[in-house]
Design an enzyme around this catalytic site. Sequence first.
Site, PDB file in Angstrom:
ATOM      1  N   LYS A   1     -42.801   7.567  11.332  1.00  0.00           N
ATOM      2  CA  LYS A   1     -44.040   7.997  11.983  1.00  0.00           C
ATOM      3  C   LYS A   1     -44.242   9.498  11.840  1.00  0.00           C
ATOM      4  O   LYS A   1     -45.355   9.969  11.566  1.00  0.00           O
ATOM      5  CB  LYS A   1     -43.998   7.636  13.465  1.00  0.00           C
ATOM      6  CG  LYS A   1     -45.109   8.282  14.299  1.00  0.00           C
ATOM      7  CD  LYS A   1     -44.855   8.140  15.775  1.00  0.00           C
ATOM      8  CE  LYS A   1     -45.937   8.827  16.590  1.00  0.00           C
ATOM      9  NZ  LYS A   1     -45.910  10.309  16.441  1.00  0.00           N
ATOM     10  N   ASN A   2     -43.166  10.260  12.035  1.00  0.00           N
ATOM     11  CA  ASN A   2     -43.279  11.714  12.007  1.00  0.00           C
ATOM     12  C   ASN A   2     -43.458  12.270  10.602  1.00  0.00           C
ATOM     13  O   ASN A   2     -43.562  13.481  10.436  1.00  0.00           O
ATOM     14  CB  ASN A   2     -42.052  12.351  12.668  1.00  0.00           C
ATOM     15  CG  ASN A   2     -42.033  12.131  14.165  1.00  0.00           C
ATOM     16  OD1 ASN A   2     -43.066  11.880  14.782  1.00  0.00           O
ATOM     17  ND2 ASN A   2     -40.849  12.194  14.768  1.00  0.00           N
TER      18      ASN A   2
ATOM     19  N   ARG B   1     -51.437  13.796  18.697  1.00  0.00           N
ATOM     20  CA  ARG B   1     -51.059  15.166  18.386  1.00  0.00           C
ATOM     21  C   ARG B   1     -51.051  15.468  16.893  1.00  0.00           C
ATOM     22  O   ARG B   1     -51.460  16.550  16.454  1.00  0.00           O
ATOM     23  CB  ARG B   1     -49.664  15.427  18.973  1.00  0.00           C
ATOM     24  CG  ARG B   1     -49.058  16.790  18.644  1.00  0.00           C
ATOM     25  CD  ARG B   1     -49.745  17.893  19.391  1.00  0.00           C
ATOM     26  NE  ARG B   1     -49.244  19.204  18.998  1.00  0.00           N
ATOM     27  CZ  ARG B   1     -49.635  20.333  19.565  1.00  0.00           C
ATOM     28  NH1 ARG B   1     -50.507  20.300  20.538  1.00  0.00           N
ATOM     29  NH2 ARG B   1     -49.168  21.489  19.154  1.00  0.00           N
TER      30      ARG B   1
ATOM     31  N   ASP C   1     -48.870  12.742  23.289  1.00  0.00           N
ATOM     32  CA  ASP C   1     -47.926  12.468  24.364  1.00  0.00           C
ATOM     33  C   ASP C   1     -47.883  13.588  25.394  1.00  0.00           C
ATOM     34  O   ASP C   1     -47.996  14.769  25.058  1.00  0.00           O
ATOM     35  CB  ASP C   1     -46.514  12.289  23.792  1.00  0.00           C
ATOM     36  CG  ASP C   1     -46.404  11.032  22.939  1.00  0.00           C
ATOM     37  OD1 ASP C   1     -47.182  10.105  23.182  1.00  0.00           O
ATOM     38  OD2 ASP C   1     -45.543  10.991  22.053  1.00  0.00           O
TER      39      ASP C   1
ATOM     40  N   ASP D   1     -36.853  13.676  20.545  1.00  0.00           N
ATOM     41  CA  ASP D   1     -37.467  12.349  20.638  1.00  0.00           C
ATOM     42  C   ASP D   1     -36.503  11.306  21.188  1.00  0.00           C
ATOM     43  O   ASP D   1     -36.941  10.262  21.698  1.00  0.00           O
ATOM     44  CB  ASP D   1     -37.955  11.892  19.254  1.00  0.00           C
ATOM     45  CG  ASP D   1     -39.304  12.492  18.890  1.00  0.00           C
ATOM     46  OD1 ASP D   1     -39.884  13.195  19.731  1.00  0.00           O
ATOM     47  OD2 ASP D   1     -39.766  12.262  17.762  1.00  0.00           O
TER      48      ASP D   1
END
Length: 420
Positions: A23-24, A93, A117, A305
Amino acid sequence: MTDRFLVAGGARLVGEVGVGGAKNSVLKLMAAALLVEGTTTITNAPDILDVPLMADVLRGLGCEVEIAGDVVRITVPAEPKHQADFAAVRQFRASVCVLGPLVARCRRAVVALPGGDAIGSRPLDMHQAGLRLLGAHSEIQHGCVVAEATTLHGANIRLAFPSVGATENILMAAVLADGVTVIDNAAREPEIMDLCSMLASMGAQIAGVGTSTLTVQGVRRLTPTVHRVIGDRIVAATWAICGVATCGDVTVKGVDYRHLGVVLDKLRAAGSEVTTAPDGFRVVQRQRPTAVNFATLPYPGFPTDLQPLAIGLASIANGSTMITENVFEARFRFVEEMMRLGADARTDGHHAVVRGVPRLSSAPVWSSDIRAGAGLVLAGLVADGITEVHDVYHIDRGYPQFVENMQRLGADVRRVSDPD
């Protein structure tokens, strides 16, 4: 409709689970497609909510985006729009990562201050400061970052903190700037290396990849490419930590275990047997985990995370654990939900002390962000009765097929939809 998870405690997680693209990483790779005219193809994209959200941002900029399974094709026009849609950007974000590419391609960008978030302050000061050193004028106007430049030129840029987002935006602007840019104290995360790999395949010239100093020789133009996203180390570690907490035996495939060096060392210290393979790793926990202290740090340190997962593990570990949060100050709001479940935890500033108990007790709890949601599900796995986890759309933003993978490992987790 609004969804919640029902998590029954007591199951021991056993089995094999695969990990998709990070995802990142994927969202930044999608933004990088703006740097070139034509079609860029990204493979191994995860099936998470944030991918179509980023697709909406790109469509608002004039791109055509097709998502077919784990393949994302992005076709960028000769002259993309420079103003990102407010409604799309405010939802997550990572949308701010279109700022650097837009300044590089269009010499102008208007990007709404992003949402995402609720884990603490994440200002864009370093993003803007880096763009200014490259020759852009940047300021906040009416809730938007507005940046424009006649030309971009190389610069020596030293980040006050190894911010992942600032490194990415500055890097993507620098690849099309005139001359040489040096980014000191750059973030070193594997996702940064993945972005550098894709940019290099487009024709960018970047040295020092994987180190804290990136040297970029600007080029006049880039070309479309095909790139495969690296495996998601955070998702992989989530399955591993859940396996350890439940005294399980979990094999994770599809990730480079070297990206989780500190995490796997912590699990070994907690009593796990960890074995590695070229495409993943296996963790086996035969007894109640031993308490281990954690301190979050930029890569290669322990990832922020995973802090909620570390607290979940500490809540049932044998002994007391101190967790120090050095990255995002508001992540400890998750501790209040853990206390609903019977965790013996206290916070003081950026420290939390957790005294492990043999078992937690079920209760309704609410997710405040992606990783907090996963941490609450972990807590439900080691609680008695049925734990209700609400606001699980957060989890959907970061974990593909979360319930299905939990069930594949033997967990009793169900999704329930209720009238909103």
